[in-house]
Design a protein around this motif. Sequence first.
Motif, PDB file in Angstrom:
ATOM      1  N   LEU A  94       0.827  -1.217   0.000  1.00 54.72           N
ATOM      2  CA  LEU A  94       0.000   0.000   0.000  1.00 54.72           C
ATOM      3  C   LEU A  94       0.858   1.263   0.000  1.00 54.72           C
ATOM      4  O   LEU A  94       0.576   2.219  -0.718  1.00 54.72           O
ATOM      5  CB  LEU A  94      -0.926   0.016   1.217  1.00 54.72           C
ATOM      6  N   GLY A  95       1.918   1.266   0.806  1.00 52.42           N
ATOM      7  CA  GLY A  95       2.802   2.418   0.866  1.00 52.42           C
ATOM      8  C   GLY A  95       3.466   2.699  -0.466  1.00 52.42           C
ATOM      9  O   GLY A  95       3.574   3.859  -0.890  1.00 52.42           O
ATOM     10  N   LEU A 115       1.685  11.073   6.133  1.00 48.97           N
ATOM     11  CA  LEU A 115       0.643  10.133   5.719  1.00 48.97           C
ATOM     12  C   LEU A 115       1.207   8.713   5.608  1.00 48.97           C
ATOM     13  O   LEU A 115       0.556   7.745   6.009  1.00 48.97           O
ATOM     14  CB  LEU A 115       0.050  10.592   4.384  1.00 48.97           C
ATOM     15  N   LEU A 116       2.428   8.592   5.108  1.00 53.93           N
ATOM     16  CA  LEU A 116       3.061   7.276   5.031  1.00 53.93           C
ATOM     17  C   LEU A 116       3.406   6.748   6.425  1.00 53.93           C
ATOM     18  O   LEU A 116       3.275   5.545   6.677  1.00 53.93           O
ATOM     19  CB  LEU A 116       4.298   7.328   4.133  1.00 53.93           C
ATOM     20  N   VAL A 117       3.825   7.631   7.329  1.00 58.99           N
ATOM     21  CA  VAL A 117       4.081   7.200   8.714  1.00 58.99           C
ATOM     22  C   VAL A 117       2.781   6.665   9.323  1.00 58.99           C
ATOM     23  O   VAL A 117       2.766   5.608   9.968  1.00 58.99           O
ATOM     24  CB  VAL A 117       4.669   8.349   9.562  1.00 58.99           C
ATOM     25  N   SER A 123      -2.579   1.395   8.958  1.00 62.51           N
ATOM     26  CA  SER A 123      -2.791   1.493   7.513  1.00 62.51           C
ATOM     27  C   SER A 123      -4.221   1.853   7.092  1.00 62.51           C
ATOM     28  O   SER A 123      -4.380   2.648   6.167  1.00 62.51           O
ATOM     29  CB  SER A 123      -2.314   0.235   6.792  1.00 62.51           C
ATOM     30  N   PRO A 124      -5.266   1.339   7.724  1.00 61.85           N
ATOM     31  CA  PRO A 124      -6.597   1.740   7.260  1.00 61.85           C
ATOM     32  C   PRO A 124      -6.827   3.252   7.344  1.00 61.85           C
ATOM     33  O   PRO A 124      -7.410   3.841   6.425  1.00 61.85           O
ATOM     34  CB  PRO A 124      -7.553   0.983   8.184  1.00 61.85           C
ATOM     35  N   PHE A 130      -5.401   9.158   2.505  1.00 59.53           N
ATOM     36  CA  PHE A 130      -4.780   9.301   1.188  1.00 59.53           C
ATOM     37  C   PHE A 130      -5.840   9.282   0.085  1.00 59.53           C
ATOM     38  O   PHE A 130      -5.766  10.080  -0.853  1.00 59.53           O
ATOM     39  CB  PHE A 130      -3.750   8.193   0.941  1.00 59.53           C
ATOM     40  N   LEU A 131      -6.815   8.388   0.190  1.00 64.19           N
ATOM     41  CA  LEU A 131      -7.860   8.331  -0.834  1.00 64.19           C
ATOM     42  C   LEU A 131      -8.634   9.642  -0.904  1.00 64.19           C
ATOM     43  O   LEU A 131      -8.998  10.098  -1.996  1.00 64.19           O
ATOM     44  CB  LEU A 131      -8.798   7.149  -0.581  1.00 64.19           C
TER      45      LEU A 131
END
Length: 171
Positions: A94-95, A115-117, A123-124, A130-131
Motif C-alpha cells: 500500500l505504501g 501520511l506514510l508514517v 494502515s486503514p 490518502f484516498l
Amino acid sequence: MTTTTLFDLAFALAAPFWALLILAPGWRWTDRIAASPLPMVPVLVVYLALAVPVFPELWAAVSRPGLAGFQELLRLGGGAGAIWAQVIAWDLFLGQWMYREARELGIHPLVMGPLLVLTVLLSPLGVLLFLGIRAGVRRRHRLTIGGRRVPQRGSPDAPPASAATAAGHRR
C-alpha cells in the motif's frame, strides 16, 4: 530462527523501504524501488517461515473465518507472527502504491511523509486519508487544463456537449 526473531525480522526487513519512501522522496533509487514488487519478497519469506508450521490452523482460520478461529490462531506464536508478517507486506504494498500515486499527482512530500508514517502504524486510517486527498487532487486536476478553469458538466458556464467536443475539451 525462533518465532520471536522472525516476528521482529518482518518489520526490520520492511523498515528501510519505508524510510526511503518517507525520507528520500524523488530520489531516483526511491522511485525505482517503489515501482518494484521485490521489497515485499523478504517479508513474504518470513511470512512463509512463520505460516508453514501452523498451516493447518491458519487454513482453518482463513477458510472458515470466524472470531474464535482467529483468536485461536493468534494464540500460537507462529500464527500471530504470520498474520503480522502478512500485514507488514500488505502495508508496504500500500505504501509503495501511495508513493507512486502521489508522485504522479504531484502531492507534496511534506504531505505524504506524515501520511506514510500513519500508514505504517495504522494502515486503514492512512489509506482512507490518502484516498480523500487523492480524490481532491484529481478533482482539482480535472477542473483545470493548461492553467485555465474548465467548466464542469451541469455548471451554468459549461458549453453544450457538442460545443465542448468541438472545442477539444474532454470529459
